[in-house]
Design a protein around this motif. Structure first.
Motif, mmCIF file in Angstrom:
data_model
loop_
_atom_site.group_PDB
_atom_site.id
_atom_site.type_symbol
_atom_site.label_atom_id
_atom_site.label_comp_id
_atom_site.label_asym_id
_atom_site.label_seq_id
_atom_site.Cartn_x
_atom_site.Cartn_y
_atom_site.Cartn_z
ATOM 1 N N LEU A 25 -1.083 39.197 48.680
ATOM 2 C CA LEU A 25 -1.211 38.504 47.722
ATOM 3 C C LEU A 25 -3.084 38.930 46.583
ATOM 4 N N VAL A 26 -3.246 39.689 47.042
ATOM 5 C CA VAL A 26 -4.920 40.467 47.191
ATOM 6 C C VAL A 26 -3.504 41.682 45.338
ATOM 7 N N VAL A 27 -2.834 42.364 46.285
ATOM 8 C CA VAL A 27 -2.560 43.652 45.469
ATOM 9 C C VAL A 27 -1.554 42.800 44.314
ATOM 10 N N VAL A 28 -1.446 41.359 44.496
ATOM 11 C CA VAL A 28 -0.427 41.273 43.597
ATOM 12 C C VAL A 28 -1.561 39.967 42.019
ATOM 13 N N ILE A 29 -2.388 39.664 42.743
ATOM 14 C CA ILE A 29 -3.510 39.672 41.820
ATOM 15 C C ILE A 29 -4.323 40.239 41.167
ATOM 16 N N ILE A 30 -4.285 41.701 42.188
ATOM 17 C CA ILE A 30 -4.954 42.511 41.380
ATOM 18 C C ILE A 30 -4.415 43.241 40.059
ATOM 19 N N ALA A 31 -3.319 43.449 40.510
ATOM 20 C CA ALA A 31 -1.544 44.060 39.823
ATOM 21 C C ALA A 31 -1.090 43.360 37.776
ATOM 22 N N ARG A 32 -1.671 41.881 38.539
ATOM 23 C CA ARG A 32 -1.404 40.741 37.520
ATOM 24 C C ARG A 32 -2.344 40.258 36.793
ATOM 25 N N VAL A 33 -3.985 40.107 36.855
ATOM 26 C CA VAL A 33 -4.705 39.443 36.461
ATOM 27 C C VAL A 33 -5.635 40.401 36.709
ATOM 28 N N ARG A 34 -6.608 40.031 35.227
ATOM 29 C CA ARG A 34 -7.995 40.773 35.160
ATOM 30 C C ARG A 34 -8.888 39.865 34.566
ATOM 31 N N GLY A 35 -10.109 40.719 34.571
ATOM 32 C CA GLY A 35 -11.502 40.132 34.533
ATOM 33 C C GLY A 35 -11.768 38.744 35.320
ATOM 34 N N GLY A 36 -12.076 37.875 34.622
ATOM 35 C CA GLY A 36 -12.869 36.556 35.893
ATOM 36 C C GLY A 36 -11.795 35.997 36.438
ATOM 37 N N MET A 37 -10.768 36.055 36.010
ATOM 38 C CA MET A 37 -9.238 35.178 36.925
ATOM 39 C C MET A 37 -9.456 36.191 37.937
ATOM 40 N N LEU A 38 -9.620 37.383 38.185
ATOM 41 C CA LEU A 38 -9.039 38.609 39.190
ATOM 42 C C LEU A 38 -10.595 37.671 40.082
ATOM 43 N N THR A 39 -11.570 37.940 39.862
ATOM 44 C CA THR A 39 -12.364 37.071 41.120
ATOM 45 C C THR A 39 -11.846 36.362 41.118
ATOM 46 N N ALA A 40 -12.225 34.738 40.798
ATOM 47 C CA ALA A 40 -11.644 33.474 40.834
ATOM 48 C C ALA A 40 -10.509 33.950 41.260
ATOM 49 N N GLY A 41 -9.413 35.011 41.121
ATOM 50 C CA GLY A 41 -7.491 34.777 42.442
ATOM 51 C C GLY A 41 -8.428 35.395 43.792
ATOM 52 N N VAL A 42 -8.240 36.202 43.947
ATOM 53 C CA VAL A 42 -9.164 36.872 45.155
ATOM 54 C C VAL A 42 -10.455 35.892 45.708
ATOM 55 N N VAL A 43 -10.997 35.464 45.446
ATOM 56 C CA VAL A 43 -11.604 34.646 46.184
ATOM 57 C C VAL A 43 -10.565 33.351 46.976
ATOM 58 N N VAL A 44 -10.012 32.857 46.128
ATOM 59 C CA VAL A 44 -8.748 31.914 46.425
ATOM 60 C C VAL A 44 -8.598 32.249 47.697
ATOM 61 N N ILE A 45 -7.538 33.418 47.363
ATOM 62 C CA ILE A 45 -6.996 34.351 48.589
ATOM 63 C C ILE A 45 -7.786 34.547 49.715
ATOM 64 N N ALA A 46 -9.395 34.957 50.205
ATOM 65 C CA ALA A 46 -9.916 35.497 50.796
ATOM 66 C C ALA A 46 -10.199 33.569 51.347
ATOM 67 N N VAL A 47 -10.776 32.906 50.370
ATOM 68 C CA VAL A 47 -10.724 31.179 51.179
ATOM 69 C C VAL A 47 -9.555 30.517 51.945
ATOM 70 N N VAL A 48 -7.917 30.725 51.751
ATOM 71 C CA VAL A 48 -6.850 30.680 52.215
ATOM 72 C C VAL A 48 -7.214 31.262 53.712
ATOM 73 N N PHE A 49 -7.252 32.639 53.478
ATOM 74 C CA PHE A 49 -7.143 33.648 54.786
ATOM 75 C C PHE A 49 -8.118 33.033 55.634
ATOM 76 N N ALA A 50 -8.936 33.203 54.827
ATOM 77 C CA ALA A 50 -10.144 32.916 56.315
ATOM 78 C C ALA A 50 -9.706 31.636 57.110
ATOM 79 N N LEU A 51 -8.906 30.688 56.274
ATOM 80 C CA LEU A 51 -8.670 28.785 56.366
ATOM 81 C C LEU A 51 -7.190 29.357 58.092
ATOM 82 N N VAL A 52 -6.793 30.383 57.170
ATOM 83 C CA VAL A 52 -5.144 30.498 58.134
ATOM 84 C C VAL A 52 -5.535 30.756 59.900
#
Length: 193
Positions: A25-52
Motif C-alpha cells: 500500500l505504501v508503494v502504491v501511494i508513493i507511485a500514485r500520489v504527490r505532495g501533501g496527500m502523499l504524507t497523509a496517505g503514508v500516515v494513514v497506512i502507518a496507523v492502519v498497519f500499526a493497529l493490525v
C-alpha cells in the motif's frame, strides 16, 4: 482445566501478511500520489498497519480456550473471559469441511445456544483438530456431524442463526464493501480536490 491457544505458526504468517500488505500500500501511494496527500496517505497506512500488528499480537497473546467437563472458558484478544456451561450449550456441531468464499475447506466446531446462535466457533488451522475434538467433548452432548464439504451458504440453510448473512453471501458482501470504499474514495477526492 486444560488450556489451548491458537497455533504460533499462524502468528508468523499473520505478521508477514500484514507487513507485506502495508509495504504494498505504501508503494502504491508513493507511485500514485504527490505532495501533501502523499504524507497523509503514508500516515494513514502507518496507523492502519500499526493497529493490525497490535491486533494480531493481542490475539495470539490473549486468546485461549480453557475447558473441563461441562465448562468452557473463552478469553478474547482484549483479555475478556466468558463461560459456557452444559446449560448454555444446546447443540454441538462438528463440520468436517467448511468451505468459505476465500478459505480452503477445513473442520469447524460450533457450540450453539438455545436460539441457534454460535456461542463458540473454532476453525481448524488456528486451532488443532485434536483441540477442537477435546473442546467439543467437554460438553456432554452428542455432536451433530456435518460430513463432506459444505459451503457457508449451505451451512446457513441448515443452521440459520449460526452463520451470518454476510458470511453465507460473501460475493454480495464483497461487492457491498467495494461499493462503500469506492464511494468513500470519491467523496474524499471531491472534498480535497
Amino acid at each position: 482445566m486444560q488450556t489451548v491457544t491458537p497455533s504460533r505458526a499462524h502468528y508468523r504468517k499473520s505478521m508477514l501478511a500484514g507487513s507485506a500488505l502495508a509495504v504494498l500500500l505504501v508503494v502504491v501511494i508513493i507511485a500514485r500520489v504527490r505532495g501533501g496527500m502523499l504524507t497523509a496517505g503514508v500516515v494513514v497506512i502507518a496507523v492502519v498497519f500499526a493497529l493490525v500488528l497490535v491486533g494480531v499480537w493481542l490475539y495470539f497473546r490473549n486468546t485461549k480456550v480453557q475447558y473441563a467437563d461441562g465448562l468452557i472458558v473463552t478469553t478474547d484478544l482484549l483479555g475478556r473471559s466468558r463461560q459456557l456451561t452444559t446449560a448454555t450449550v444446546n447443540q454441538v456441531v462438528i463440520v468436517e469441511h467448511l468451505r468459505g468464499a476465500t478459505q480452503l475447506a477445513s473442520p469447524v466446531l460450533l457450540l450453539l445456544g438455545d436460539d441457534g446462535r454460535a456461542l463458540l466457533r473454532l476453525r481448524a488451522g488456528l486451532w488443532s483438530i485434536d483441540d477442537l475434538g477435546a473442546i467439543g467433548a467437554a460438553i456432554p452432548r452428542d455432536p451433530d456431524v456435518v460430513t463432506g464439504v459444505i459451503t457457508s451458504a449451505a451451512l446457513r440453510t441448515r443452521f440459520p442463526a449460526a452463520v451470518s448473512f454476510w458470511e453465507a453471501h460473501a460475493a454480495f458482501a464483497s461487492v457491498a464493501v467495494a461499493a462503500v470504499i469506492v464511494a468513500a474514495a470519491m467523496l474524499v477526492t471531491f472534498i480535497f480536490a
